[in-house]
Design a protein around this motif. Structure first.
Motif, PDB file in Angstrom:
ATOM      1  N   UNK A  82       0.977  -1.178   0.054  1.00 58.37           N
ATOM      2  CA  UNK A  82      -0.414   0.152   0.521  1.00 58.37           C
ATOM      3  C   UNK A  82       1.009   1.443  -0.088  1.00 58.37           C
ATOM      4  N   UNK A  83       1.821   1.126  -0.534  1.00 56.64           N
ATOM      5  CA  UNK A  83       2.963   1.941  -0.508  1.00 56.64           C
ATOM      6  C   UNK A  83       2.361   3.297  -1.236  1.00 56.64           C
ATOM      7  N   UNK A  84       2.413   3.436  -2.855  1.00 55.59           N
ATOM      8  CA  UNK A  84       2.345   4.593  -3.182  1.00 55.59           C
ATOM      9  C   UNK A  84       0.529   4.727  -2.270  1.00 55.59           C
ATOM     10  N   UNK A  85      -0.623   4.195  -2.502  1.00 54.07           N
ATOM     11  CA  UNK A  85      -1.875   4.071  -1.934  1.00 54.07           C
ATOM     12  C   UNK A  85      -1.397   5.264  -0.843  1.00 54.07           C
ATOM     13  N   UNK A  86      -0.676   4.818   0.520  1.00 59.09           N
ATOM     14  CA  UNK A  86      -0.502   5.849   1.504  1.00 59.09           C
ATOM     15  C   UNK A  86       0.316   6.723   1.216  1.00 59.09           C
ATOM     16  N   UNK A  87       0.468   6.938   0.168  1.00 59.46           N
ATOM     17  CA  UNK A  87       1.255   9.115   0.137  1.00 59.46           C
ATOM     18  C   UNK A  87       0.166   9.662  -0.173  1.00 59.46           C
ATOM     19  N   UNK A  88      -0.592   8.821  -1.023  1.00 63.15           N
ATOM     20  CA  UNK A  88      -1.690   9.893  -1.569  1.00 63.15           C
ATOM     21  C   UNK A  88      -2.396  10.504  -0.465  1.00 63.15           C
ATOM     22  N   UNK A  89      -2.709   8.957   0.565  1.00 62.93           N
ATOM     23  CA  UNK A  89      -3.760   9.535   2.045  1.00 62.93           C
ATOM     24  C   UNK A  89      -2.695  10.941   2.562  1.00 62.93           C
ATOM     25  N   UNK A 224       1.142  17.498  -6.052  1.00 58.85           N
ATOM     26  CA  UNK A 224       1.146  17.576  -7.232  1.00 58.85           C
ATOM     27  C   UNK A 224       1.218  16.274  -8.166  1.00 58.85           C
ATOM     28  N   UNK A 225       1.154  16.389  -8.987  1.00 61.03           N
ATOM     29  CA  UNK A 225       0.615  14.845  -9.970  1.00 61.03           C
ATOM     30  C   UNK A 225      -0.092  13.789  -9.855  1.00 61.03           C
ATOM     31  N   UNK A 226       0.471  12.644  -9.387  1.00 53.94           N
ATOM     32  CA  UNK A 226      -0.063  11.252  -8.576  1.00 53.94           C
ATOM     33  C   UNK A 226      -0.467  11.443  -7.571  1.00 53.94           C
ATOM     34  N   UNK A 227       0.308  11.738  -6.754  1.00 52.29           N
ATOM     35  CA  UNK A 227       0.260  12.055  -5.403  1.00 52.29           C
ATOM     36  C   UNK A 227      -0.409  12.847  -4.262  1.00 52.29           C
TER      37      UNK A 227
END
Length: 243
Positions: A82-89, A224-227
């Motif tokens: 879940x690393x990238x999803x966690x970074x979004x959050x 900014x961007x995908x995160x």
């Protein structure tokens, strides 16, 4: 003072304590460690199915940590679920322990080997090596062929198998460092570093220091961007609490 949330993505409380102790051992004065784990999920993470379930628990804990004002987050499972999803959050930095350990290894050696738990998880490590760009830095992958929770059964058998695999890696792989491929191995790194006379890297410790450094630099996760924060949309059923 900074507060770093260290998330054990499985539900094993003994492992959460092991991980928390390793994090506190390296935390700088003024850094507080909050070691947490989800209330629901899997007791250990040993495959793609387990990682998919654990990722939801990681997101739940990141959301709670953000609400509590933590400075940053560590995902303390070597699959970095879940690393990238966690970074979004998250607004603060989020570091996975595999990512942290591999990066750290390349700073102190040209090639490293990985010692992990079950052979079936080796493919996950290979995927992460490719994703993070470290395939050419990795000399070899080793498994002790014991489940994750063997590290918490008190027998010491798993710890001795880790030691033997590390000795084998030093003897046979042509590596300059060894990465421990499980958060439950965190307590072994210092002793093995001294015994082997080469860097043995625990990702929990490495990730804590990386989060501290990013916080000190005033850097959080880019929005900014995908995160950027997840797009606002209603979540239903069991996921409503993540709104």
């Amino acid at each position: 003072m900074s507060l770093i949330q260290v998330i054990n993505p499985n539900t094993c409380l003994a492992m959460t304590e092991t991980i928390g102790a390793a994090a506190r051992a390296v935390a700088a004065p003024g850094t507080e460690i909050s070691a947490v784990s989800p209330a629901h999920g899997v007791p250990s993470i040993e495959g793609h199915f387990d990682e998919a379930i654990a990722a939801i628990g990681v997101l739940e804990q990141v959301k709670l940590g953000r609400e509590q004002g933590v400075s940053g987050h560590v995902i303390a499972c070597f699959g970095d679920p879940g690393l990238l999803a966690a970074r979004e959050l998250a607004s603060g930095p989020v570091i996975g322990i595999a990512e942290a350990a591999m990066h750290t290894a390349t700073l102190v050696a040209t090639r490293f080997s990985v010692v992990t738990t079950l052979p079936r998880t080796l493919v996950i490590a290979r995927h992460l090596l490719q994703q993070y760009g470290f395939t050419h830095h990795c000399a070899a992958l080793h498994a002790i062929d014991l489940p994750v929770l063997a590290l918490e059964d008190g027998s010491g058998v798993a710890q001795e198998k880790v030691r033997q695999r590390c000795l084998q890696a030093k003897r046979e792989d042509g590596c300059g460092a060894i990465v421990l491929g499980c958060g439950g191995m965190a307590a072994l790194a210092r002793e093995l570093t001294l015994e082997l006379g080469m860097p043995v890297i625990d990702g929990v410790s490495a990730a804590v220091k990386m989060v501290e450094s990013l916080v000190a630099l005033g850097l959080g996760t880019s929005k900014h961007g995908d995160l950027a924060l997840p797009m606002a949309k209603p979540l239903s059923g069991a996921f409503q609490h993540l709104n």
